[in-house]
Design an enzyme around this catalytic site. Structure first.
Site, short mmCIF file in Angstrom:
data_model
loop_
_atom_site.label_atom_id
_atom_site.label_comp_id
_atom_site.label_asym_id
_atom_site.label_seq_id
_atom_site.Cartn_x
_atom_site.Cartn_y
_atom_site.Cartn_z
CG PHE A 167 -67.64 64.70 73.18
CD1 PHE A 167 -67.92 63.93 71.82
CD2 PHE A 167 -66.72 64.04 73.87
CE1 PHE A 167 -67.38 62.75 71.69
CE2 PHE A 167 -65.93 62.96 73.65
CZ PHE A 167 -66.39 62.31 72.33
CG ASP A 174 -64.26 69.93 74.77
OD1 ASP A 174 -63.32 70.39 74.04
OD2 ASP A 174 -64.72 69.08 75.18
CE1 TYR A 220 -58.56 62.74 69.85
CE2 TYR A 220 -57.16 62.73 71.90
CZ TYR A 220 -58.48 62.61 71.20
OH TYR A 220 -59.75 62.47 72.00
CE LYS A 221 -61.70 65.69 68.22
NZ LYS A 221 -61.04 64.70 69.33
NE ARG A 232 -66.86 63.68 63.39
CZ ARG A 232 -66.29 63.71 64.24
NH1 ARG A 232 -66.83 64.63 65.51
NH2 ARG A 232 -65.46 62.80 64.63
#
Length: 410
Positions: free
Chosen positions: A124, A195, A220-221, A369
């Protein structure tokens, strides 16, 4: 699978009850909880209480009476239960990027004389950017090295201070073996920094069983902490007294309210906190965590993988479009809880599905996605979403001007 068979799975699903605990619009199938989780219903009442009573009535007294000051480590201990960490090993602070910067620098402080931080090409971007920034700040005394995923284990050497990897890849959903990679890093004397942005709250993680050193993650996921919710970081207890943060803010001081001119770091996880805790963000996150903690992590992972498998199987069986290509491993055990299909019109395909009430997202250059959050999604919804994808492709519904125009956030 037929839709009736999907409904039968829902009827037998032990996690089905959680679906009623989230605030989601009618008529929407939300396949983007891997990017932003929806709000649990309890969040609204809890935020109102924090705003009206704790803040509005308690005012500054609530730092003590409502234990605002203890929120980063209290909420951190709740996250610890989801990622296989012990009490006192996780705190909530800052953003994922800032936390990764702090822990990358901290890893270098624990491995003086080593100059390389190793990661995979295509990790990422913020992870890579943070380490690039650290290297620039240190004027070359630390450098980022990236290699292809299949070359990574062999690339760990005696100059590697730390290996930094996202356990579940943000595009392909490919999953690294947490314990095996950690052991490979340790075999060369390097530290392992994970991560967990696409892992926490999605798949069963056990950092201490794997003997991981450091970890970061967003909330927040799958943890449903809200947009821009504060992130978390993990430091194994064996490292806490020695690791040094490059951001020496007052909340990381051993005695913040002694107001000393010189910095004296806390010797525990509090040494990784920098500034004043964001209480409203922490409150929203804590309400989401309290719901998440009611579910068994292994059951959450099992249902999520089953939902993803259902979507892949139905999409591949029904979507008569040779341009639609699954990315990442096909084997469920090697995946996280999102699925990406490459397609030359990936962005427009996602927009056309949104117009039909199926919300996913897009990752450049060509990936549509879709995330499968087990607590609020049903098997029937996933079955319907796969049919929507097949229909968008079969009818070329994506080939309309409004679906071609790209918004600022894709």
């Amino acid at each position: 699978m037929t839709r009736d068979e999907a409904l039968a799975l829902d009827a037998a699903d032990p996690l089905a009850r959680f679906g009623q605990a989230f605030a989601l619009p009618d008529g929407v199938i939300y396949l983007d909880g891997n990017s932003l989780g929806p709000p649990p219903l309890a969040v609204h009442d809890h935020l109102a209480d924090v705003s009206r009573r704790q803040w509005g009535e308690g005012l500054v007294r609530s730092w003590n009476t409502a234990d605002w000051i203890g929120a980063p480590t209290r909420v951190g201990d709740k996250i610890a239960r989801l990622i296989g960490a012990a009490p006192g090993e996780v705190t909530v602070a800052d953003s994922t990027t800032v936390n990764l910067f702090k822990l990358a620098a901290g890893a270098c402080s624990l491995r003086p004389g080593r100059t390389t931080i190793l990661s995979e090409a295509g990790n990422f971007p913020t992870d890579l950017y943070a380490v690039q920034g650290l290297g620039a700040l240190l004027e070359g005394r630390v450098r980022l090295r990236t290699v292809a995923p299949d070359e990574l284990i062999e690339a760990i050497d005696e100059d590697t201070a730390a290996v930094i990897l996202t356990q579940v890849h943000y595009k392909t959903s490919r999953r690294w073996d947490l314990a095996a990679v950690t052991a490979a890093a340790h075999a060369k004397g390097a530290l392992m920094l994970w991560d967990l942005c696409h892992s926490a709250g999605a798949i069963a993680v056990n950092l201490n069983e794997a003997q991981a050193d450091l970890a970061v993650g967003c909330s927040y996921k799958y943890l449903n902490g809200g947009p821009g919710a504060p992130a978390f970081l993990f430091v194994a207890k064996r490292h806490q007294a020695a690791i040094r943060s490059p951001l020496t803010g007052w909340m990381g001081h051993a005695e913040p309210f002694a107001f000393e001119d010189g910095y004296r770091p806390a010797a525990d996880i509090r040494g990784q906190i920098t500034g004043t805790p964001p209480i409203l963000g922490l409150a929203a996150l804590e309400a989401g965590l309290d719901l998440q903690l009611q579910a068994d992590p292994a059951s959450v992972e099992a249902k999520g993988l089953a939902l993803a498998e259902l979507f892949i199987a139905e999409a591949q069986a029904r979507a008569a479009d040779a341009d639609l290509v699954l990315t990442g491993p096909r084997e469920p055990a090697q995946r996280g809880l999102h699925v990406s299909f490459a397609h030359p019109q990936g962005y427009a395909v996602v927009q056309a599905m949104m117009a039909r009430g199926v919300i996913g997202d897009f990752r450049a250059p060509d990936m549509a996605r879709f995330g499968f959050s087990p607590l609020f999604l049903s098997y029937a919804q996933v079955w319907d979403a796969a049919q929507a994808l097949a229909d968008v492709l079969a009818t070329r519904a994506w080939d309309q001007p409004q679906f071609q125009r790209r918004a600022a956030v894709t």
